[in-house]
Design an enzyme around this catalytic site. Structure first.
Site, PDB file in Angstrom:
ATOM      1  CE  LYS A   7      -3.672  -2.269   2.349  1.00  0.00           C
ATOM      2  NZ  LYS A   7      -4.777  -2.016   3.735  1.00  0.00           N
TER       3      LYS A   7
ATOM      4  CE  LYS B  47     -14.861  -5.804  -0.213  1.00  0.00           C
ATOM      5  NZ  LYS B  47     -15.934  -6.171   0.474  1.00  0.00           N
ATOM      6  CG  ASP B  48      -7.448  -0.895   3.712  1.00  0.00           C
ATOM      7  OD1 ASP B  48      -7.038   0.238   3.760  1.00  0.00           O
ATOM      8  OD2 ASP B  48      -7.070  -1.731   4.820  1.00  0.00           O
ATOM      9  NE  ARG B  49      -8.716   7.495   4.939  1.00  0.00           N
ATOM     10  CZ  ARG B  49      -8.277   8.250   5.732  1.00  0.00           C
ATOM     11  NH1 ARG B  49      -8.319   8.104   7.016  1.00  0.00           N
ATOM     12  NH2 ARG B  49      -8.071   9.604   5.334  1.00  0.00           N
ATOM     13  CG  HIS B  50      -5.161   4.001   3.630  1.00  0.00           C
ATOM     14  ND1 HIS B  50      -5.123   5.692   3.311  1.00  0.00           N
ATOM     15  CD2 HIS B  50      -5.120   4.051   4.892  1.00  0.00           C
ATOM     16  CE1 HIS B  50      -5.011   6.132   4.339  1.00  0.00           C
ATOM     17  NE2 HIS B  50      -5.166   5.446   5.403  1.00  0.00           N
TER      18      HIS B  50
END
Length: 348
Positions: free
Chosen positions: A28, A88-91
C-alpha cells in the site's frame, strides 16, 4: 495467569507462519497498489424489482462505513437502511455493492444514481428484494502490488507456488483487535449480563455502546481462534483434520469460534482447543456467561486463480480470489514480512 496479569501482558498480534517468511516487501505504498473487486451472485440476489436499490461503487480513500453513512444522507434514509457485504480498506481502490432501502420509489432511481455518482463512480446498479448482508457475497478479487522486495526471485516464486497449492493459516487480521490489542483489553472488561440484556431490541441494536460491545466480543472470539490455529501451526497439523473434528461436508480442518459450551470439537482436537482457551480465563468466563452458540471457521485460506508477474519497476504484482471472511494480508504474510505504508496515513 490471573485476569490482572492478562490485562498487563501485551497481546500476541503476530502468529507463526506455515512456510516461514522468505522476504520483505512494502504494501500500500499507493492506494492503487491494493485493488479489491467484490463479487456478488447477482442472479440470486438482484434483479429489476424489489424495495432495495443496489449500487456497485468504486471508492478510493473512503472506508465502507463512511460511504454507507453518506449514502444514507444522500438517499434520505436511516444508516440502518444501508446494506453491504463486507468492510473494505480505506487506503485502497475498492469496488463493492451497497443496498439502499427505497420502497416504492423506483421512478426516482435515475436521480439517486446521479447524486451518488457525483461522489463515487457507479459501475452497475439493480434492485433487490432484501438488504445486502455481511458475508453473503461470493468473494473478493485482489490485485496487489508489492514494492521494495528483498530476496531471491526464484525462492519467492517457489514460495508462491507452495502458497497456491497448500494455502496458508487462515488467521483473522490484526486490525480486528485494535491498536496494540485495545479491543481485547476492553473485551475483558465487558459485562456479559449487559450484553445479553441488549439482545432482542431493535432500538438497542442501533445504540453505539452496544455496537462497541459486540465489536469487542467479536475481537475476543477471533483472537482465541488465532491462538488455537497458532498452536496447530506450531504442531504441524494446521492443514489436516484431527480426531474429533466436527466434520464439515468438505472434510476440511476447522477451528473454534468460541461460544457458550466452548467448542463443537471432541476427542484430541477438542482437548487441544479447550487447553488453549483455558490459558485465558477472563475470556473463558466471558463466553460461558453468554448465550452465543459455538461455531467453526476453516483453518486454511487457499487462494483461487493465484498468478503473479514481475513489473518493469521491480515490483511484484500478485492476483488472486478469496472467499468471504478471508484476508489478503493474512495470505501474503505467510511468505512476506509486510510493511504497511498506509499506517502512517490513518490520521491524515
Amino acid at each position: 495467569m490471573t485476569d490482572h496479569q492478562e490485562r498487563d501482558t501485551p497481546w500476541r498480534l503476530c502468529w507463526p507462519t506455515a512456510q516461514g517468511r522468505v522476504t520483505r516487501a512494502r504494501l500500500k505504498t499507493h492506494p492503487e497498489d491494493f485493488r479489491v473487486d467484490e463479487t456478488l451472485d447477482r442472479d440470486t440476489l438482484m434483479g429489476h424489482a424489489g424495495e432495495h436499490v443496489c449500487l456497485y461503487l468504486e471508492k478510493t480513500g473512503d472506508n465502507t462505513e463512511y460511504v454507507a453513512r453518506q449514502l444514507a444522507r444522500i438517499a434520505g434514509c436511516r444508516p440502518l437502511d444501508i446494506g453491504f457485504c463486507g468492510l473494505k480498506d480505506r487506503h485502497a481502490v475498492t469496488r463493492q455493492w451497497f443496498s439502499l432501502h427505497r420502497p416504492g420509489r423506483e421512478g426516482e432511481d435515475p436521480d439517486l444514481v446521479a447524486a451518488v455518482a457525483s461522489h463515487w463512480p457507479v459501475l452497475a446498479q439493480g434492485r433487490a428484494v432484501r438488504k445486502l448482508r455481511r458475508g453473503e457475497h461470493a468473494g473478493n478479487r485482489f490485485v496487489i502490488v508489492l514494492r521494495d522486495i528483498e530476496g531471491d526471485r526464484a525462492a519467492i516464486e517457489e514460495a508462491l507456488n507452495t502458497l497456491g497449492r497448500r494455502g496458508a493459516p487462515n488467521y483473522f487480521g490484526p486490525q480486528r483487535f485494535g491498536h496494540q490489542g485495545s479491543n481485547l483489553t476492553r473485551a475483558l472488561a465487558l459485562d456479559p449480563d449487559a450484553l445479553k440484556r441488549r439482545r432482542g431490541s431493535s432500538r438497542n441494536r442501533r445504540d453505539k455502546t452496544h455496537s462497541e460491545r459486540v465489536m469487542y466480543f467479536s475481537a475476543a472470539r477471533a483472537w482465541l481462534f488465532n491462538e488455537v490455529l497458532a498452536a496447530r501451526v506450531e504442531a504441524g497439523h494446521w492443514d489436516r483434520c484431527l480426531e474429533g473434528e466436527p466434520a464439515p461436508p468438505e472434510r476440511a480442518p476447522t477451528g473454534p469460534l468460541w461460544g457458550d459450551g466452548g467448542t463443537l470439537a471432541e476427542g484430541p482436537q477438542g482437548e487441544l482447543e479447550r487447553a488453549v482457551v483455558a490459558r485465558h480465563p477472563g475470556f473463558e468466563r466471558l463466553f460461558s456467561a453468554t448465550r452465543m452458540a459455538p461455531e467453526r471457521r476453516p483453518l486454511v485460506v487457499r487462494p483461487e486463480a493465484l498468478a503473479w508477474r514481475w513489473r518493469e519497476d521491480a515490483a511484484l504484482e500478485v492476483e488472486f480470489r478469496l472467499r468471504p471472511g478471508q484476508y489478503a494480508t493474512t495470505l501474503l504474510s505467510d511468505i512476506f514480512e509486510l510493511e504497511d505504508m498506509s499506517l502512517g496515513r490513518h490520521n491524515e
